[in-house]
Design an enzyme around this catalytic site. Structure first.
Site, PDB file in Angstrom:
ATOM      1  N   ASP A 124       8.149   6.524  -8.378  1.00  0.00           N
ATOM      2  CA  ASP A 124       9.411   6.591  -7.653  1.00  0.00           C
ATOM      3  C   ASP A 124       9.528   5.313  -6.847  1.00  0.00           C
ATOM      4  O   ASP A 124       8.538   4.827  -6.278  1.00  0.00           O
ATOM      5  CB  ASP A 124       9.451   7.792  -6.699  1.00  0.00           C
ATOM      6  CG  ASP A 124       9.696   9.113  -7.414  1.00  0.00           C
ATOM      7  OD1 ASP A 124       9.634   9.145  -8.657  1.00  0.00           O
ATOM      8  OD2 ASP A 124       9.926  10.115  -6.705  1.00  0.00           O
ATOM      9  N   HIS A 144       6.058   9.262  -1.547  1.00  0.00           N
ATOM     10  CA  HIS A 144       6.925   8.282  -0.908  1.00  0.00           C
ATOM     11  C   HIS A 144       6.289   7.716   0.361  1.00  0.00           C
ATOM     12  O   HIS A 144       5.873   8.441   1.259  1.00  0.00           O
ATOM     13  CB  HIS A 144       8.318   8.854  -0.623  1.00  0.00           C
ATOM     14  CG  HIS A 144       9.004   9.313  -1.866  1.00  0.00           C
ATOM     15  ND1 HIS A 144      10.119  10.132  -1.851  1.00  0.00           N
ATOM     16  CD2 HIS A 144       8.730   9.086  -3.192  1.00  0.00           C
ATOM     17  CE1 HIS A 144      10.503  10.383  -3.090  1.00  0.00           C
ATOM     18  NE2 HIS A 144       9.664   9.753  -3.918  1.00  0.00           N
ATOM     19  N   ASP A 195       7.625   5.815   2.770  1.00  0.00           N
ATOM     20  CA  ASP A 195       8.440   5.440   3.919  1.00  0.00           C
ATOM     21  C   ASP A 195       8.456   6.449   5.063  1.00  0.00           C
ATOM     22  O   ASP A 195       9.301   6.361   5.962  1.00  0.00           O
ATOM     23  CB  ASP A 195       9.870   5.086   3.487  1.00  0.00           C
ATOM     24  CG  ASP A 195      10.505   6.089   2.566  1.00  0.00           C
ATOM     25  OD1 ASP A 195       9.921   7.165   2.355  1.00  0.00           O
ATOM     26  OD2 ASP A 195      11.601   5.798   2.039  1.00  0.00           O
ATOM     27  N   CYS A 220      15.474   6.799   3.095  1.00  0.00           N
ATOM     28  CA  CYS A 220      15.632   7.507   1.817  1.00  0.00           C
ATOM     29  C   CYS A 220      17.079   7.501   1.346  1.00  0.00           C
ATOM     30  O   CYS A 220      17.362   7.403   0.149  1.00  0.00           O
ATOM     31  CB  CYS A 220      15.173   8.960   1.950  1.00  0.00           C
ATOM     32  SG  CYS A 220      13.453   9.187   2.401  1.00  0.00           S
TER      33      CYS A 220
END
Length: 364
Positions: free
Chosen positions: A195, A244, A246, A349
């Site tokens: 991703d 992810h 972040d 996001c």
């Protein structure tokens, strides 16, 4: 915007890091959103405390449309975010809506429905003047890229590079159904998977997380595709639900990055040890432990969006984070966004920075 105006501003697609002055951004939408279908890849990132309840809910409601009554509060927040960005001089683009409340079928698998377009950061990443489509790792997100095709074609026709990573088959061989939380990952090495939101860009150096949606094959594909232009630093964190980067490792400006006190790096790469950067633990979120989303979304307080090295958009209710940013010389811009958490993310996001005013540099 005319081609002449774009030519005056520079490349139509241009972004090398997370902090150069932001000029154009894609912001997600909620049109056509559907409840996620339960799948083994989704199960791997669900908090243990909510596993049984979440499994029952998504098996019962997966693929069903989320009605406007339930998206309305999040839509108001998205409208506020767009107004802030435009007020700061940033051009805002939006993806096309897709009806995710319909079955997805390929020769190898079928699922009840898709997801939503709330989080373009998961699907797209801009590396220099190239916009890259990620292969993704959840079957429910397999066709999510279609919402961005109109924009990508426009950028391509105006001179941008546009690539898509190899589209995975997502057969049973892509997943390890016997993965061990905290020890192994649900994604195997059968085919490249990643991703885009598992990457944090710092000019020539890109930090990428091995997670339940990004495998080593995916990291090797990126290294081969970009060659000597970038160095991809593989990171792993003490996080049994890793997905992810972040809300775990967040570069804020040259020399300063936020780290997650609950998800330490298993091994700090030499470039961070020797680079002179300050790695500072993020303040804890004000999201109450009694909140039903606490275990899944408490660290979205780290999920911020830089407009430049000073201005940064942050959740309005995160007073400790706002104070931290002020103490470190930032100018935080508060925005309410917690109703968007249930759709999988916060400001970083919900956006893809298409164009920042800057050039490729080394910060280490």
């Amino acid at each position: 915007m005319s081609d002449e105006v774009n030519a005056a501003k520079g490349p139509v697609v241009n972004s090398w890091n997370e902090w150069d002055p932001l000029e154009e951004v894609i912001v997600g939408i909620l049109d056509g959103a559907a409840a996620l279908t339960w799948e083994v890849a989704f199960e791997a990132v669900t908090a243990k405390e909510h596993l049984d309840r979440s499994r029952k809910y998504h098996r019962a409601h997966g693929g069903k449309r989320i009605e406007k009554l339930h998206t309305a509060p999040a839509l108001r927040e998205l409208k506020e975010l767009v107004a802030i960005l435009e007020g700061e001089g940033v051009e805002v683009r939006r993806p096309d809506p897709i009806d995710h409340a319909r079955p997805l079928v390929t020769p190898l698998w079928a699922t009840q429905g898709g997801n939503c377009q709330a989080n373009p950061r998961d699907v797209l990443i801009v590396l220099g003047n190239e916009i890259l489509e990620a292969p993704m790792a959840w079957r429910s997100r397999y066709f999510e890229f279609l919402a961005y095709r109109k924009l990508c074609k426009e950028y391509f026709r105006k001179g941008a590079r546009w690539r898509a990573a190899p589209k995975p088959a997502m057969s049973e061989r892509a997943y390890d159904y016997d993965w061990k939380p905290g020890e192994t990952y649900v994604t195997t090495e059968f085919e490249p998977l990643f991703d885009a939101a598992d990457m944090a860009r710092c000019g020539k150096d890109i930090f990428i997380q091995r997670s339940h949606v990004t495998n080593d094959f995916g990291i090797e594909w990126l290294r081969a595709h970009y060659g000597d232009q970038f160095t991809f630093h593989r990171l792993e964190f003490d996080d049994y639900r890793a997905i992810h980067i972040d809300a775990t490792f967040v570069p804020l400006r040259p020399g300063l990055a936020l780290t997650n006190p609950d998800r330490p790096m298993k091994e700090v790469p030499d470039v961070l040890k020797k680079g002179g950067w300050d790695l500072v633990e993020a303040p804890r979120s004000t999201l109450p432990e009694s909140h039903p989303w606490y275990h899944s979304f408490r660290w979205l307080s780290m999920n911020m969006l830089n407009i430049d090295e000073k201005r940064i958009i942050v959740e309005a209710s995160e007073e400790p984070t706002i104070a931290f940013l002020k103490d470190h010389g930032f100018e935080p811009i508060p925005c309410r966004f917690r109703n968007n958490y249930k759709f999988g993310g916060s400001f970083h996001c919900a956006t893809v920075d298409v164009r920042r005013r800057g050039t490729l540099q080394s910060y280490f």
